[in-house]
Design a protein around this motif. Structure first.
Motif, PDB file in Angstrom:
ATOM      1  N   ASN A   1       7.309  -6.156  -5.470  1.00 48.81           N
ATOM      2  CA  ASN A   1       7.956  -5.893  -6.800  1.00 48.81           C
ATOM      3  C   ASN A   1       8.992  -7.132  -6.694  1.00 48.81           C
TER       4      ASN A   1
ATOM      5  N   HIS B   1       0.858  -1.334  -0.102  1.00 49.04           N
ATOM      6  CA  HIS B   1       0.085  -0.162  -0.030  1.00 49.04           C
ATOM      7  C   HIS B   1       0.739   1.238  -0.171  1.00 49.04           C
TER       8      HIS B   1
ATOM      9  N   MET C   1       3.842   1.067  -1.820  1.00 46.54           N
ATOM     10  CA  MET C   1       4.955   1.178  -2.940  1.00 46.54           C
ATOM     11  C   MET C   1       4.386   1.834  -4.162  1.00 46.54           C
ATOM     12  N   SER C   2       5.611   2.418  -4.541  1.00 51.03           N
ATOM     13  CA  SER C   2       5.177   3.374  -5.846  1.00 51.03           C
ATOM     14  C   SER C   2       5.230   2.533  -7.231  1.00 51.03           C
ATOM     15  N   TYR C   3       4.753   3.484  -8.157  1.00 51.28           N
ATOM     16  CA  TYR C   3       5.029   2.642  -9.760  1.00 51.28           C
ATOM     17  C   TYR C   3       6.429   2.325 -10.033  1.00 51.28           C
ATOM     18  N   GLU C   4       7.069   3.717  -9.691  1.00 49.82           N
ATOM     19  CA  GLU C   4       8.543   3.713 -10.013  1.00 49.82           C
ATOM     20  C   GLU C   4       9.701   2.471  -9.186  1.00 49.82           C
ATOM     21  N   ASN C   5       9.143   2.366  -7.892  1.00 49.02           N
ATOM     22  CA  ASN C   5       9.993   1.335  -7.381  1.00 49.02           C
ATOM     23  C   ASN C   5       9.351  -0.148  -7.843  1.00 49.02           C
ATOM     24  N   PHE C   6       8.287  -0.047  -8.266  1.00 44.13           N
ATOM     25  CA  PHE C   6       7.937  -1.639  -8.638  1.00 44.13           C
ATOM     26  C   PHE C   6       8.680  -1.807  -9.849  1.00 44.13           C
ATOM     27  N   ASP C   7       8.470  -0.882 -11.121  1.00 46.90           N
ATOM     28  CA  ASP C   7       9.021  -0.852 -12.248  1.00 46.90           C
ATOM     29  C   ASP C   7      10.569  -1.222 -12.233  1.00 46.90           C
TER      30      ASP C   7
ATOM     31  N   LYS D   1      12.231  -4.454 -13.881  1.00 46.75           N
ATOM     32  CA  LYS D   1      13.201  -4.219 -15.069  1.00 46.75           C
ATOM     33  C   LYS D   1      14.452  -4.902 -14.946  1.00 46.75           C
TER      34      LYS D   1
END
Length: 306
Positions: free
Chosen positions: A166, A112, A114-120, A124
């Motif tokens: 992630n 809840h 986690m940012s998109y950037e850290n997941f991505d 990657k």
């Protein structure tokens, strides 16, 4: 390692080999007679680029012991970087026999938060990185009609862990990727397997300690050397593993595990089909005893390593 040297003459590319597990595999591979491409971006734990000195340090260590190695600083998350490191292996040593997809970063956090950037970023490096390097290597290995791809997965993905959505998603994805590679490339004698390593490394050193129980777990992990992963990795890179593909192993200190893969565990049938009410009253009560609990990795591997 023993006096056996199965990887003699093999060319092995190891990503994230500037330290920890990757370094251990690189050093042992060179001792066993392999020619090694030591890839490391020289990044911080969360993936920020610093310097490629770590890869060069490992190369110097290998060369100082009489081995052969070259450093590579390309980024596994970049398809062109993956192609460049494979090209360097072939240009330098003439072929590429095995890849160890070991590079990784961590950006832990509860879902809840986690940012998109850290997941991505984590997906990657781990999942896309394994795809990029394996895809580039596959072209070379198909021409050779041989090769071995070895991917580092994790029990965080295979079983589960807190605050690692992630990392867990990427690592379970790697297991599925490996199986697909094994199926698609077996006609060219290319193998693909996974290792879930338990070892104290830079990545595991980021585990948060929030009580005596967690501290005890971390202390046990500190006793597990990253060098313990190398024997299985080198076996999988050798010709001796010709009949081993599509498998998932785990290594914990002196233990090697063959991990299960998802298969049906129980079924129910209703000739007239199901309604929501019959699912509730018949199907779920029959299946519920076989539910898997919300375990984390430490719950399943609950005994001390040996």
């Amino acid at each position: 390692m023993s006096d056996e040297k199965p990887p003699t003459g093999k060319v092995i590319l190891i990503t994230g080999a500037g330290g920890g597990i990757g370094r251990g595999i690189a050093v042992e591979a060179a001792k066993a007679g392999a020619q090694v491409v030591v890839n490391d971006l020289g990044a911080t734990l969360d993936g920020q680029r610093e310097s490629s000195a770590a890869a060069q340090t490992v190369v110097a260590e290998i060369e100082g012991s009489g081995g052969q190695a070259v450093a590579n600083g390309d980024d596994v998350s970049d398809p062109e970087g993956a192609q460049a490191m494979v090209r360097q292996a072939v240009d330098t040593f003439g072929r590429l026999d095995a890849v160890v997809n070991n590079a990784g970063i961590l950006r832990d956090g509860f879902f809840h938060k986690m940012s998109y950037e850290n997941f991505d970023a984590v997906v990657k490096v781990h999942l896309y990185g394994a795809f990029n390097v394996s895809r580039a290597a596959a072209d070379v290995m198909r021409q050779q009609n041989s090769g071995s791809l070895i991917h580092m997965t994790s029990t965080s993905g295979l079983i589960g862990n807190l605050a690692q959505a992630n990392y867990s998603a990427a690592k379970l994805g790697i297991a599925a990727l490996s199986k697909s590679i094994a199926l698609d490339l077996r006609r060219w004698n290319i193998r693909s397997n996974c290792i879930a390593p338990f070892a104290w490394s830079r990545m595991t050193s980021s585990i948060k300690v929030d009580g005596p129980e967690q501290q005890e777990r971390v202390d046990r992990m500190k006793e597990m050397s990253p060098d313990k992963i190398a024997p299985l990795a080198l076996y999988l890179a050798s010709d001796d593993s010709a009949e081993t593909t599509g498998q998932i192993f785990a290594v914990r200190n002196n233990e090697i595990f063959l991990m299960s893969q998802p298969r049906p565990s129980r079924s129910v049938h209703r000739g007239e089909g199901w309604t929501m009410a019959s699912v509730r009253d018949q199907a779920i009560p029959a299946l519920k005893s076989s539910y898997l609990p919300l375990d984390v990795s430490a719950d399943v591997f609950s005994w001390d390593p040996v």
